[in-house]
Design an enzyme around this catalytic site. Structure first.
Site, short mmCIF file in Angstrom:
data_model
loop_
_atom_site.label_atom_id
_atom_site.label_comp_id
_atom_site.label_asym_id
_atom_site.label_seq_id
_atom_site.Cartn_x
_atom_site.Cartn_y
_atom_site.Cartn_z
N ASP A 69 -6.93 1.35 0.41
CA ASP A 69 -5.62 0.90 0.74
C ASP A 69 -5.59 -0.54 -0.04
O ASP A 69 -4.32 -0.42 -0.37
CB ASP A 69 -5.76 0.52 2.12
CG ASP A 69 -5.90 1.86 3.26
OD1 ASP A 69 -5.65 2.81 2.69
OD2 ASP A 69 -6.03 1.51 4.49
N GLU A 125 -4.56 0.56 -3.63
CA GLU A 125 -3.13 1.14 -3.68
C GLU A 125 -2.31 0.05 -3.54
O GLU A 125 -1.04 0.06 -4.21
CB GLU A 125 -2.93 2.17 -2.58
CG GLU A 125 -3.57 3.34 -2.60
CD GLU A 125 -3.25 4.27 -1.51
OE1 GLU A 125 -3.40 5.63 -1.76
OE2 GLU A 125 -3.18 3.82 -0.43
N GLU A 160 0.87 -1.23 -0.17
CA GLU A 160 -0.08 0.07 -0.08
C GLU A 160 0.91 1.11 -0.10
O GLU A 160 0.63 2.17 -0.89
CB GLU A 160 -0.83 -0.04 1.22
CG GLU A 160 -1.71 1.35 1.58
CD GLU A 160 -2.24 1.44 2.84
OE1 GLU A 160 -2.44 2.44 3.29
OE2 GLU A 160 -2.31 0.53 3.55
N ASP A 173 0.84 3.66 -3.07
CA ASP A 173 0.45 5.19 -2.89
C ASP A 173 1.29 6.11 -3.62
O ASP A 173 0.85 7.27 -4.09
CB ASP A 173 0.28 5.35 -1.45
CG ASP A 173 -0.09 6.81 -1.09
OD1 ASP A 173 -1.06 7.28 -1.35
OD2 ASP A 173 0.96 7.68 -0.60
#
Length: 232
Positions: free
Chosen positions: A116, A119, A43, A47
């Site tokens: 989440d 990502e 994650e 991101d």
């Protein structure tokens, strides 16, 4: 075809089973299953990749937007709300490994968990196939959201953008011809944007301000037709 195969088909990319399982493993599942690795590191990676790809895309396709508006647009489309919406469209929730408590509290539909995990999927694709594949996936899913005015909301002050462009390019004075119609309790307004001797777009809204903003937005789109993203 298994549900995981269907997910990968919707994504348009293949991820090996071990990496995909890691991307789908929430910490609540890990806690109940011997602290197996979770998707949190993926994650984190995803991101960063997501933010870079959208920043690059905006830089290339919106050359006249100032930095502040670029940042607002990026924030809008990489937000939890936007990513959770994408995850629901992919039916991602049914594939996430959750602990019993999260399952009982409908964790598979929680925006934070969905965002989440989305990502983490981006991070997994990057590790498996590299930046080009991650970029293709991210832009395929997220670039259309940049046309979603409901999502973008007030991310851009179109009147200011038009005013700044007109001044920078010496296009002439900017003014709006506004007319209202209807009863006071349900009045609507039409605004036509003029720059110098040019008549651009007309916008409508429940107030003069909103009508002018819509006229400015439509005029900007008229002045800046979409550009093709160069192949990487």
């Amino acid at each position: 075809m298994s549900s995981i195969e269907e997910l990968q088909k919707r994504l348009g990319v293949t991820i090996d089973s071990e990496t995909l399982r890691l991307a789908l493993t929430h910490r609540s599942y890990s806690f109940e299953n011997g602290n197996v690795p979770t998707n949190e590191r993926l994650e984190f990676l995803g991101d960063s990749i997501l933010g870079f790809c959208i920043a690059e895309y905006l830089y290339e396709t919106q050359p006249d937007l100032p930095e502040g508006d670029l940042a607002k647009r990026r924030s809008a489309v990489v937000s939890m709300r936007a990513l959770a919406s994408l995850a629901r469209d992919l039916d991602l929730g049914q594939h996430i490994y959750l602990g019993r408590g999260e399952k009982q509290s409908n964790g598979a539909n929680k925006p934070s968990i969905l965002a989440d995990t989305m990502e983490a999927i981006f991070g997994a694709v990057y590790l498996q196939h590299g930046m080009a594949a991650a970029r293709t996936l991210i832009l395929g899913l997220i670039a259309p959201l940049l046309e979603d005015e409901d999502l973008l909301g007030a991310a851009t002050d179109w009147k200011t953008v038009i005013q700044e462009q007109a001044a920078a390019e010496k296009m002439g004075d900017v003014y709006y011809a506004v007319e209202g119609a209807g009863p006071d309790h349900a009045r609507t307004y039409d605004a036509v944007l003029h720059i110098g001797d040019r008549v651009l777009a007309q916008g409508s809204g429940p107030s003069k301000k909103e009508a002018e903003q819509e006229a400015a937005r439509l005029s900007w789109k008229m002045l800046h037709p979409p550009k093709q993203v160069p192949a990487k």
